[in-house]
Write a protein that holds these residues in place. Structure first.
Motif, PDB file in Angstrom:
ATOM      1  N   PHE A 178       0.866  -1.179   0.000  1.00  0.00           N
ATOM      2  CA  PHE A 178       0.000   0.000   0.000  1.00  0.00           C
ATOM      3  C   PHE A 178       0.899   1.224   0.000  1.00  0.00           C
ATOM      4  O   PHE A 178       1.510   1.544   1.005  1.00  0.00           O
ATOM      5  N   ARG A 179       0.969   1.879  -1.144  1.00  0.00           N
ATOM      6  CA  ARG A 179       1.987   2.926  -1.283  1.00  0.00           C
ATOM      7  C   ARG A 179       1.463   4.324  -1.026  1.00  0.00           C
ATOM      8  O   ARG A 179       2.147   5.303  -1.272  1.00  0.00           O
ATOM      9  N   GLU A 180       0.228   4.446  -0.555  1.00  0.00           N
ATOM     10  CA  GLU A 180      -0.308   5.786  -0.377  1.00  0.00           C
ATOM     11  C   GLU A 180       0.450   6.561   0.686  1.00  0.00           C
ATOM     12  O   GLU A 180       0.975   6.001   1.648  1.00  0.00           O
ATOM     13  N   VAL A 181       0.489   7.866   0.465  1.00  0.00           N
ATOM     14  CA  VAL A 181       1.253   8.720   1.373  1.00  0.00           C
ATOM     15  C   VAL A 181       0.506   8.915   2.689  1.00  0.00           C
ATOM     16  O   VAL A 181       1.085   8.841   3.763  1.00  0.00           O
ATOM     17  N   ASN A 182      -0.804   9.167   2.583  1.00  0.00           N
ATOM     18  CA  ASN A 182      -1.595   9.328   3.808  1.00  0.00           C
ATOM     19  C   ASN A 182      -2.068   7.966   4.274  1.00  0.00           C
ATOM     20  O   ASN A 182      -3.199   7.588   4.038  1.00  0.00           O
ATOM     21  N   LEU A 183      -1.179   7.251   4.910  1.00  0.00           N
ATOM     22  CA  LEU A 183      -1.532   5.889   5.281  1.00  0.00           C
ATOM     23  C   LEU A 183      -2.239   5.878   6.634  1.00  0.00           C
ATOM     24  O   LEU A 183      -1.656   6.266   7.638  1.00  0.00           O
ATOM     25  N   PHE A 184      -3.464   5.452   6.633  1.00  0.00           N
ATOM     26  CA  PHE A 184      -4.234   5.373   7.867  1.00  0.00           C
ATOM     27  C   PHE A 184      -4.271   3.905   8.296  1.00  0.00           C
ATOM     28  O   PHE A 184      -5.092   3.120   7.844  1.00  0.00           O
ATOM     29  N   LEU A 185      -3.327   3.559   9.165  1.00  0.00           N
ATOM     30  CA  LEU A 185      -3.089   2.148   9.479  1.00  0.00           C
ATOM     31  C   LEU A 185      -4.325   1.393   9.928  1.00  0.00           C
ATOM     32  O   LEU A 185      -4.592   0.283   9.477  1.00  0.00           O
ATOM     33  N   ARG A 186      -5.099   1.999  10.826  1.00  0.00           N
ATOM     34  CA  ARG A 186      -6.242   1.262  11.370  1.00  0.00           C
ATOM     35  C   ARG A 186      -7.253   0.902  10.298  1.00  0.00           C
ATOM     36  O   ARG A 186      -8.019  -0.036  10.451  1.00  0.00           O
ATOM     37  N   GLY A 187      -7.274   1.685   9.227  1.00  0.00           N
ATOM     38  CA  GLY A 187      -8.190   1.371   8.137  1.00  0.00           C
ATOM     39  C   GLY A 187      -7.572   0.421   7.134  1.00  0.00           C
ATOM     40  O   GLY A 187      -8.259  -0.407   6.534  1.00  0.00           O
ATOM     41  N   ALA A 302      -2.911   3.873  -5.739  1.00  0.00           N
ATOM     42  CA  ALA A 302      -2.267   2.680  -6.288  1.00  0.00           C
ATOM     43  C   ALA A 302      -2.250   1.533  -5.281  1.00  0.00           C
ATOM     44  O   ALA A 302      -1.224   0.893  -5.062  1.00  0.00           O
ATOM     45  N   ARG A 303      -3.376   1.306  -4.673  1.00  0.00           N
ATOM     46  CA  ARG A 303      -3.440   0.201  -3.717  1.00  0.00           C
ATOM     47  C   ARG A 303      -3.325  -1.120  -4.454  1.00  0.00           C
ATOM     48  O   ARG A 303      -3.732  -1.223  -5.609  1.00  0.00           O
ATOM     49  N   PRO A 304      -2.782  -2.142  -3.803  1.00  0.00           N
ATOM     50  CA  PRO A 304      -2.722  -3.439  -4.466  1.00  0.00           C
ATOM     51  C   PRO A 304      -4.143  -3.932  -4.722  1.00  0.00           C
ATOM     52  O   PRO A 304      -5.035  -3.698  -3.910  1.00  0.00           O
ATOM     53  N   LYS A 305      -4.347  -4.587  -5.840  1.00  0.00           N
ATOM     54  CA  LYS A 305      -5.711  -5.011  -6.164  1.00  0.00           C
ATOM     55  C   LYS A 305      -6.072  -6.289  -5.419  1.00  0.00           C
ATOM     56  O   LYS A 305      -7.229  -6.612  -5.245  1.00  0.00           O
ATOM     57  N   TYR A 306      -5.061  -7.033  -5.043  1.00  0.00           N
ATOM     58  CA  TYR A 306      -5.308  -8.281  -4.319  1.00  0.00           C
ATOM     59  C   TYR A 306      -4.038  -8.666  -3.563  1.00  0.00           C
ATOM     60  O   TYR A 306      -2.959  -8.162  -3.867  1.00  0.00           O
ATOM     61  N   VAL A 307      -4.201  -9.539  -2.608  1.00  0.00           N
ATOM     62  CA  VAL A 307      -3.056 -10.105  -1.896  1.00  0.00           C
ATOM     63  C   VAL A 307      -3.219 -11.617  -1.952  1.00  0.00           C
ATOM     64  O   VAL A 307      -4.275 -12.133  -1.596  1.00  0.00           O
TER      65      VAL A 307
END
Ligand code: UDP
Ligand code: MG
Length: 313
Positions: A178-187, A302-307
């Motif tokens: 998850f490469r977003e800059v505003n990373l909201f961990l709990r979400g 650019a979130r990963p589409k799947y894991v």
């Protein structure tokens, strides 16, 4: 036995750190002796640009025992970023991490139960507060409101879970996608997926020092949580536009009736009708533009589409 790295973000925590380190060392001795974690497990303090003696204390701890490691951020970046920095720095060294606050408000005995769930096959174990008697009424109500709003806006966060959680190495690997800059961990962590479970614990009082989360930081944390997760506010504008435009049509009918029954001032009908119609259309148009901005916003994340969890070959 798996290697546990405990990640502790610290901001101006000189008052609590020595005691925290003492208690954690005892806890780790215990866990290692009990064969629950590898003797190579570590406690990693992340200094989030503290202005007091926090870093000197961490250096001292690091020299005194191989159990303690330290990471120093170049400046204060906030709890979420400090935590993420710690997790990402250690993820390739360990089998699992537990993140926890420096003030030990989160009961360290919950670690045992988290480990049990981990060995049962969970990749993520959330620490959940069973009660928050020690928090002020204000903090409780605002926190409760925050969880409510987040749920309403579609972010799947765990109720009463702060950032006290165990994550396996592969969950961390997925998180790093998850490469977003505003990373909201709990979400984000629930989005990562994998088998997860919760562990309840009682939250106690901070044993020394002040809360490092003043109202200003709490508000910006909540706003960041909402805006980095949801485009529902934009959709609300669209809905409001549709609503007002529909009302304007009803109003038009009403205005025309008034017009034809003759009891209005000259020019009032057109004016009143156009105010409503144009207002509604404008909101709708803003909403439509907003929808595209919302799309771009989600794309830029650019979130990963799947894991992938398993691949049997
Ligand atoms: N913290 C941090 N950077 C900040 C603010 C806080 O690393 O800018 C750390 C702090 O040192 C503590 C944790 O985040 O380990 C939680 O902060 P605190 O206990 O003050 O928050 P509260 O429990 O009052 O919500
Ligand atoms: Mg605290």
């Amino acid at each position: 036995m798996d290697k546990l790295y405990l990640v502790v973000p610290c901001y101006n925590e000189e008052e609590v750190l020595p005691e925290t380190a003492r208690r954690l060392a005892a806890k780790f001795d215990n866990l290692i002796a009990g064969g629950k974690i590898s003797p190579e497990s570590k406690v990693v303090f992340v200094d989030d640009g503290s202005k007091d003696r926090t870093w000197e204390i961490i250096e001292g701890l690091n020299e005194s025992s191989p159990l303690f490691q330290g990471i120093k951020l170049s400046r204060n970046k906030g709890h979420q970023n400090a935590l993420l920095a710690g997790l990402m720095a250690v993820k390739d060294e360990c089998d699992m991490t537990i993140s926890m606050d420096a003030d030990l408000q989160d009961d360290i005995d919950a670690i045992d139960r988290m480990l049990e769930k981990y060995y049962d096959g969970c990749d993520v174990v959330y620490g959940v507060r069973s009660e928050r008697k020690t928090d002020s009424a204000f903090k409780r109500t605002t926190a409760h409101g925050f969880y409510k709003i987040m749920k309403l806006l579609g972010a799947d966060i765990i109720y009463n879970h702060a950032d006290y959680r165990l994550m396996s190495r592969r969950a961390l690997d997925a998180l790093s996608e998850f490469r977003e800059v505003n990373l909201f961990l709990r979400g984000i962590v629930p989005l990562v997926g994998f088998k997860s479970d919760t562990v309840e614990y009682k939250r106690t009082e901070r044993f020394a020092g002040q809360s490092k989360y003043p109202l200003k930081k709490m508000i910006s944390f909540a706003l960041n949580g909402i805006t980095s997760f949801s485009i529902k506010p934009i959709r609300m504008i669209t809905l409001l536009g549709i609503l007002i435009f529909s009302v304007s049509i009803l109003m038009l009918v009403y205005f025309l009736i008034r017009h034809f029954s003759g009891n209005t001032v000259q020019g009032w009908t057109t004016l009143a009708a156009s105010v409503w119609a144009i207002g509604g259309l404008q909101l709708l148009a803003i909403g439509v533009v907003g929808e595209y901005i919302g799309k771009m916003y989600m794309e830029t994340k650019a979130r990963p589409k799947y894991v992938i969890e398993k691949y049997l070959k």
